[in-house]
Enzyme design. Structure first.
Site, mmCIF file in Angstrom:
data_model
loop_
_atom_site.group_PDB
_atom_site.id
_atom_site.type_symbol
_atom_site.label_atom_id
_atom_site.label_comp_id
_atom_site.label_asym_id
_atom_site.label_seq_id
_atom_site.Cartn_x
_atom_site.Cartn_y
_atom_site.Cartn_z
ATOM 1 N N CYS A 163 -19.276 -12.293 -19.527
ATOM 2 C CA CYS A 163 -20.570 -12.359 -20.193
ATOM 3 C C CYS A 163 -20.526 -13.394 -21.325
ATOM 4 C CB CYS A 163 -20.925 -10.982 -20.738
ATOM 5 S SG CYS A 163 -22.675 -10.763 -21.076
ATOM 6 N N CYS A 215 -28.186 -9.175 -16.067
ATOM 7 C CA CYS A 215 -27.600 -8.913 -17.382
ATOM 8 C C CYS A 215 -28.568 -9.320 -18.485
ATOM 9 C CB CYS A 215 -26.278 -9.669 -17.530
ATOM 10 S SG CYS A 215 -25.578 -9.540 -19.182
ATOM 11 N N CYS A 263 -23.351 -7.008 -18.510
ATOM 12 C CA CYS A 263 -22.111 -7.158 -17.741
ATOM 13 C C CYS A 263 -21.045 -6.214 -18.297
ATOM 14 C CB CYS A 263 -21.562 -8.572 -17.880
ATOM 15 S SG CYS A 263 -22.569 -9.846 -17.164
ATOM 16 N N CYS A 269 -26.660 -12.326 -20.557
ATOM 17 C CA CYS A 269 -26.272 -13.623 -19.996
ATOM 18 C C CYS A 269 -27.004 -13.918 -18.691
ATOM 19 C CB CYS A 269 -24.762 -13.696 -19.799
ATOM 20 S SG CYS A 269 -24.187 -12.788 -18.355
ATOM 21 N N GLY A 298 0.796 -1.229 0.000
ATOM 22 C CA GLY A 298 0.000 0.000 0.000
ATOM 23 C C GLY A 298 0.827 1.276 0.000
#
Lengths: 282, 291
Positions: free
Chosen positions: B271, B241, B265, B244, B32
């Protein structure tokens, strides 16, 4: 020994050189300052200032512009580095600690919990782009408060304590009047219940009636919370109203110290006499 | 085959790559923490992912398989161009399948499909400093990082709740890495924040203009900041979606020519994989599986 390379000024009275009183026990001061010096090149900012400040005591530093008042305040708040001298502060559970030996993390912790600093211009002490509530809550969040509802409740309480309308909690400080901004700044500093507050001309730039109310409020808060405070002011009336003791400065040196009434009613040093006599009487 | 004649493998010279790798090693060692590095001029403008490209170039090997996505999709301008860049300069294999890739360079998304230990995710970062909006001085923010003094970030979240009733930050949502450093996860939606946590894949972040790299090593704790009474939560949709039928992926709202809208998506590979497996939504007929 004079660390400034200048002669030590003749102490005006016994308060200037408080005896060490045989060890630092229960009667130990909150803040002990010994021989503070700060030069700006050849010019003297502050020379050989010593005093003790006890818990709950309010000390006013008065003097004309350029007399070193603000330099002294910044030295005390560790915002400026000392050229010489020592400062000890009574940290809860640790006793009198030399501030120079404190790590930076510890010093910052001290500054946002146990100390407060009220700027002359509230815009310097506030975050102008976040709401009043966030301004008051910042210190709480900095010391780990993570409950939104409680932070908000505390902030609201504090707005009330400084006589602001709690309905303005979510407003930006830019929309507040000067007096309200100053109140907000005070609330923001006191929210962690500090023991020592530094104030730089807290009432300067406010009109007289607002000044009077703010002074009233400050006096109330200082007594209620048992705050110790160092207040820099050029206004002797402010000193008279708030301070227990007074420190008169001139050209970086302390020329007279004593109880407020004593110094203002019976000034000894010619400069203090001049200062007192030049106050306009209405 | 070495890629583009006259250029070193993967465009950058070996000394530069070594310098970036050294910075990356430091970044991995301090999860980080933003490590400065000597960012180079790249043959595309700042803001197009110069940081991510330099990181990818320095870690790319000849046997690596590269996937590049932008907003989750493999075929947006940015993704296509960066993929072609490495295709030409390094001649590495590229793919649009998440599971086949060894290095995935991404802008604004983390793939829906869980990553594994053999993969590295490279993020393009515009603003590496999470506190920059609140504290413009970098000398100050560095000190705040050094002292882990992150109250300021909560002031921002407080302000969000005070103004909007909830934490309105929806992308680049600040996280605390390994319990120590505050980090900007790059402008991924907060939907993806939980995927940063305890990820088996190494995650590297490169900011070209700001000249910083940072990293989340595999299996590192990553917590999104929040309040006890306003806990962190991810976006949810009423819809699924339209292509899909997925109800667990990040959805993009698409305005259709006829004036209608559909939700699909954002991760195109996810997808497509689902459609190939026989899932259909409201907006398409079963996919005619091509060879």
């Amino acid at each position: 020994m004079s660390a400034c390379g200048r002669e030590r000024a003749e102490p005006a009275n016994d308060l200037h050189v408080l005896p060490l009183a045989g060890g630092w026990g229960a009667g130990a001061p909150l803040l002990r300052v010994e021989g503070l010096c700060k030069n700006y090149g050849d010019r003297v900012g502050c020379a050989d200032v010593s005093f003790d400040l006890h818990a709950g005591e309010v000390l006013a530093v008065v003097g004309e512009s350029g007399s070193g008042k603000s330099t002294l305040l910044q030295l005390l708040a560790t915002r400026l580095a000392l050229d010489a001298g020592r400062m000890h502060y009574q940290i809860t559970g640790r006793g009198l600690v030399d501030l120079k030996l404190l790590s930076e993390a510890d010093r910052r912790w001290l500054m946002r919990t146990d100390w407060g600093y009220v700027e002359q211009n509230p815009r310097d002490g506030l975050r102008m782009n976040v709401s009043a509530g966030a301004n008051v809550g910042e210190r709480l969040m900095a010391v780990g408060a993570r409950h939104y509802g409680e932070i908000r409740r505390t902030a609201k309480d504090w707005l009330q304590r400084v006589e602001m309308d709690p309905a303005r909690l979510d407003e930006l400080p830019t929309g507040f009047s000067g007096g309200m901004q100053q109140r907000l700044q005070i609330a923001r500093n006191l929210v962690t219940r500090p023991r020592l507050v530094f104030m730089d001309e807290p009432t300067a730039g406010l009109d007289v009636s607002v000044q009077a109310r703010l002074l009233d409020l400050l006096r109330e808060l200082v007594t209620d919370l048992g705050l110790a405070a160092v207040i820099v002011t050029h206004d002797l009336a402010v000193a008279r109203l708030l301070a227990h003791r007074i420190l008169v400065m001139r050209e970086g040196r302390v020329v007279e110290t004593g109880l407020t009434d004593q110094v203002l009613d019976d000034p000894q040093h010619p400069y203090t006499q001049l200062l007192v006599s030049s106050v306009l009487q209405v | 085959m070495n890629g583009l004649p006259g250029y070193n493998f993967a465009y950058l010279d070996e000394q530069t790559k070594r310098m970036i790798r050294r910075a990356l090693l430091k970044a991995v060692a301090i999860p980080g923490y933003q490590v400065p590095f000597g960012s180079r001029e790249m043959p595309l403008p700042y803001g197009w992912g110069t940081g991510g490209i330099q990181v990818t170039a320095s870690i790319l090997g000849r046997k690596d398989v590269l996937k590049v996505i932008d907003q989750g999709s493999d075929d947006t301008t940015n993704a296509v161009n960066i993929r072609r860049f490495f295709n030409r300069t390094a001649d590495v294999a590229t793919t649009d399948r998440t599971e086949e890739a060894t290095i995935i360079q991404t802008r604004h998304r983390i793939p829906e499909k869980p990553l594994n230990e053999n993969q590295i995710l490279v993020f393009q970062v515009p603003l590496p400093e999470p506190m920059t909006r609140l504290e413009p001085h970098e000398a100050v923010t560095r000190k705040l990082h050094a002292l882990a003094d992150y109250g300021l970030m909560h002031v921002k979240l407080y302000e969000d709740i005070a103004r909007y009733g909830h934490i309105a930050t929806t992308y680049d949502y600040p996280v605390l890495v390994n319990g120590r450093y505050l980090m900007a996860p790059s402008p991924i939606p907060k939907f993806d924040n939980p995927k940063l946590h305890m990820s088996p894949a190494l995650q590297l972040f490169g900011a070209g203009r700001e000249k910083r790299v940072y990293a989340i090593p595999p299996w590192t704790r990553v917590e999104s900041l929040d309040f006890e009474d306003h806990p962190f939560s991810i976006q949810r949709w009423q819809q699924v979606c339209a292509l899909c039928d997925a109800d667990d992926s990040f959805l993009d709202e698409v305005v259709l020519d006829g004036g209608g809208r559909m939700f699909v998506c954002s991760d195109s590979d996810y997808c497509r994989t689902r459609q190939a497996a026989g899932h259909t939504g409201t907006e398409n007929t079963p996919m005619e599986v091509s060879a």
